[in-house]
Design a protein around this motif. Sequence first.
Motif, PDB file in Angstrom:
ATOM      1  N   PRO A  86      59.956  65.646  12.971  1.00  0.00           N
ATOM      2  CA  PRO A  86      60.462  65.141  14.607  1.00  0.00           C
ATOM      3  C   PRO A  86      59.809  66.052  15.617  1.00  0.00           C
ATOM      4  O   PRO A  86      59.871  67.539  16.052  1.00  0.00           O
ATOM      5  CB  PRO A  86      61.630  65.053  14.771  1.00  0.00           C
ATOM      6  N   HIS A  87      58.820  65.533  16.581  1.00  0.00           N
ATOM      7  CA  HIS A  87      57.631  66.070  17.502  1.00  0.00           C
ATOM      8  C   HIS A  87      57.171  64.598  18.756  1.00  0.00           C
ATOM      9  O   HIS A  87      56.944  63.725  17.683  1.00  0.00           O
ATOM     10  CB  HIS A  87      56.452  66.770  17.045  1.00  0.00           C
ATOM     11  N   TRP A  88      56.937  64.613  19.265  1.00  0.00           N
ATOM     12  CA  TRP A  88      56.773  65.991  20.275  1.00  0.00           C
ATOM     13  C   TRP A  88      58.418  66.371  21.300  1.00  0.00           C
ATOM     14  O   TRP A  88      58.661  65.970  21.389  1.00  0.00           O
ATOM     15  CB  TRP A  88      56.086  66.296  21.357  1.00  0.00           C
ATOM     16  N   ARG A  89      58.421  67.577  20.706  1.00  0.00           N
ATOM     17  CA  ARG A  89      60.383  67.779  22.247  1.00  0.00           C
ATOM     18  C   ARG A  89      59.321  68.185  22.695  1.00  0.00           C
ATOM     19  O   ARG A  89      58.736  68.795  23.345  1.00  0.00           O
ATOM     20  CB  ARG A  89      60.315  68.904  20.935  1.00  0.00           C
ATOM     21  N   ASP A  90      60.794  67.668  23.864  1.00  0.00           N
ATOM     22  CA  ASP A  90      61.419  67.812  25.461  1.00  0.00           C
ATOM     23  C   ASP A  90      60.972  69.406  25.675  1.00  0.00           C
ATOM     24  O   ASP A  90      61.758  70.030  25.163  1.00  0.00           O
ATOM     25  CB  ASP A  90      62.263  67.082  25.574  1.00  0.00           C
TER      26      ASP A  90
ATOM     27  N   MET B  27      48.147  73.852  12.563  1.00  0.00           N
ATOM     28  CA  MET B  27      47.130  74.288  12.106  1.00  0.00           C
ATOM     29  C   MET B  27      47.486  74.521  10.409  1.00  0.00           C
ATOM     30  O   MET B  27      46.906  73.847   9.765  1.00  0.00           O
ATOM     31  CB  MET B  27      47.902  75.875  11.706  1.00  0.00           C
ATOM     32  N   VAL B  28      48.838  74.063  10.043  1.00  0.00           N
ATOM     33  CA  VAL B  28      48.534  73.801   8.500  1.00  0.00           C
ATOM     34  C   VAL B  28      49.306  72.546   8.771  1.00  0.00           C
ATOM     35  O   VAL B  28      50.166  72.218   9.321  1.00  0.00           O
ATOM     36  CB  VAL B  28      50.270  74.725   7.679  1.00  0.00           C
ATOM     37  N   PRO B  29      49.069  71.271   8.628  1.00  0.00           N
ATOM     38  CA  PRO B  29      49.262  70.078   8.541  1.00  0.00           C
ATOM     39  C   PRO B  29      50.340  69.484   8.008  1.00  0.00           C
ATOM     40  O   PRO B  29      51.023  69.809   7.473  1.00  0.00           O
ATOM     41  CB  PRO B  29      48.264  69.242   8.100  1.00  0.00           C
ATOM     42  N   LEU B  30      51.136  68.398   8.809  1.00  0.00           N
ATOM     43  CA  LEU B  30      52.280  68.310   8.424  1.00  0.00           C
ATOM     44  C   LEU B  30      52.430  67.584   6.570  1.00  0.00           C
ATOM     45  O   LEU B  30      53.140  67.797   5.422  1.00  0.00           O
ATOM     46  CB  LEU B  30      52.928  67.172   9.343  1.00  0.00           C
ATOM     47  N   ALA B  31      51.753  66.886   6.205  1.00  0.00           N
ATOM     48  CA  ALA B  31      51.533  66.241   4.996  1.00  0.00           C
ATOM     49  C   ALA B  31      51.481  67.559   4.481  1.00  0.00           C
ATOM     50  O   ALA B  31      51.928  67.953   3.077  1.00  0.00           O
ATOM     51  CB  ALA B  31      50.411  65.115   5.282  1.00  0.00           C
ATOM     52  N   ASN B  32      50.151  68.667   4.588  1.00  0.00           N
ATOM     53  CA  ASN B  32      50.488  69.444   3.192  1.00  0.00           C
ATOM     54  C   ASN B  32      51.475  70.634   3.705  1.00  0.00           C
ATOM     55  O   ASN B  32      52.064  70.923   2.112  1.00  0.00           O
ATOM     56  CB  ASN B  32      49.019  70.087   4.017  1.00  0.00           C
ATOM     57  N   ALA B  33      52.363  70.691   4.693  1.00  0.00           N
ATOM     58  CA  ALA B  33      53.452  71.313   4.712  1.00  0.00           C
ATOM     59  C   ALA B  33      54.205  70.451   3.617  1.00  0.00           C
ATOM     60  O   ALA B  33      55.188  70.797   3.007  1.00  0.00           O
ATOM     61  CB  ALA B  33      53.838  71.506   5.650  1.00  0.00           C
TER      62      ALA B  33
ATOM     63  N   ASP C 223      65.731  70.219   5.751  1.00  0.00           N
ATOM     64  CA  ASP C 223      66.150  68.616   6.519  1.00  0.00           C
ATOM     65  C   ASP C 223      65.470  68.403   7.671  1.00  0.00           C
ATOM     66  O   ASP C 223      64.172  69.411   7.866  1.00  0.00           O
ATOM     67  CB  ASP C 223      67.544  68.980   6.939  1.00  0.00           C
ATOM     68  N   ASP C 224      65.711  67.756   7.840  1.00  0.00           N
ATOM     69  CA  ASP C 224      64.416  67.184   9.556  1.00  0.00           C
ATOM     70  C   ASP C 224      64.948  67.827  10.664  1.00  0.00           C
ATOM     71  O   ASP C 224      63.324  68.020  11.067  1.00  0.00           O
ATOM     72  CB  ASP C 224      65.236  65.744   9.586  1.00  0.00           C
ATOM     73  N   SER C 225      65.855  68.746  10.744  1.00  0.00           N
ATOM     74  CA  SER C 225      65.537  69.780  12.075  1.00  0.00           C
ATOM     75  C   SER C 225      64.866  70.770  11.585  1.00  0.00           C
ATOM     76  O   SER C 225      64.273  71.211  12.367  1.00  0.00           O
ATOM     77  CB  SER C 225      66.942  69.979  11.506  1.00  0.00           C
ATOM     78  N   LYS C 226      65.117  71.748   9.657  1.00  0.00           N
ATOM     79  CA  LYS C 226      63.808  72.397  10.054  1.00  0.00           C
ATOM     80  C   LYS C 226      62.575  71.671  10.278  1.00  0.00           C
ATOM     81  O   LYS C 226      61.239  72.883  10.710  1.00  0.00           O
ATOM     82  CB  LYS C 226      64.363  73.024   8.524  1.00  0.00           C
ATOM     83  N   ARG C 227      62.296  70.489   9.806  1.00  0.00           N
ATOM     84  CA  ARG C 227      60.819  70.112   9.611  1.00  0.00           C
ATOM     85  C   ARG C 227      60.105  69.868  11.364  1.00  0.00           C
ATOM     86  O   ARG C 227      59.289  70.034  11.545  1.00  0.00           O
ATOM     87  CB  ARG C 227      61.083  68.984   9.374  1.00  0.00           C
ATOM     88  N   GLY C 228      61.363  69.564  12.469  1.00  0.00           N
ATOM     89  CA  GLY C 228      60.744  69.697  13.318  1.00  0.00           C
ATOM     90  C   GLY C 228      60.901  70.883  14.205  1.00  0.00           C
ATOM     91  O   GLY C 228      59.703  70.767  15.051  1.00  0.00           O
ATOM     92  N   ASP C 229      61.692  72.116  13.484  1.00  0.00           N
ATOM     93  CA  ASP C 229      61.251  72.995  13.993  1.00  0.00           C
ATOM     94  C   ASP C 229      59.333  73.864  13.548  1.00  0.00           C
ATOM     95  O   ASP C 229      59.117  74.510  14.749  1.00  0.00           O
ATOM     96  CB  ASP C 229      62.516  74.481  14.018  1.00  0.00           C
ATOM     97  N   PHE C 230      59.411  73.192  12.847  1.00  0.00           N
ATOM     98  CA  PHE C 230      58.112  73.892  11.800  1.00  0.00           C
ATOM     99  C   PHE C 230      56.915  72.741  12.704  1.00  0.00           C
ATOM    100  O   PHE C 230      56.203  73.460  13.391  1.00  0.00           O
ATOM    101  CB  PHE C 230      57.967  73.215  10.381  1.00  0.00           C
TER     102      PHE C 230
END
Length: 208
Positions: free
Chosen positions: A56-60, A111-117, A126-133
Amino acid sequence: MAAAFTAVLALGVTGCVPVDEPDTPPSAAGNVDQQLGELTVAAAGSMKGYSRTRFPHWRDTGKNCDVRDTVLQRDGEGIKLSGCNVVGGRWESAYDGLALTDPADVDIDHMVPLANAWRSGADEWDDSKRGDFANDLTRPQLIAVSLRSNRAKGDQDPSQWKPANRSYWCQYAADWVTVKHYWRLTVTSAEKAALTDMLEGCTWANKP
């Protein structure tokens, strides 16, 4: 282009939340060569289950503004705002040297693309940590570049794509290593070899 880790220009702008940035880029502060050696080498994982919505991005970051606005302000010069939305300014794309004046022509690259990550271990988060990334403003994970260069890069790693601007290779490789090391993501053998090659001769990258 303003230094990637310059204090965010949102400071003092009504409705925007200030974001503190480190005085020294993490890639220059640590021993990048050591970090590279500590990365786990593994085959790229499956794309099964991947979707950008899982990051999830972009955060407020304030009323009617978000992380994209924050990066545009941080990386640009002569920024023009409407509220805290960026509506004008000047950006120099580090990937290809293009000078940009329309925010619509600027992409915020991971820099590190989401799909690469995802293929490197983020599929287990979990999605929360993926949002942090995906919204990481502390590491050198987000950078304002030309739309063209970002689309050319896609989800490729440094063994598959490198910036056209060769003078940026040292910083690019160091930033890639910094992000992967912090988030404990794996690298392929080809990716590690490409990073090693890019860092050859970058004397600052090997200083303790």
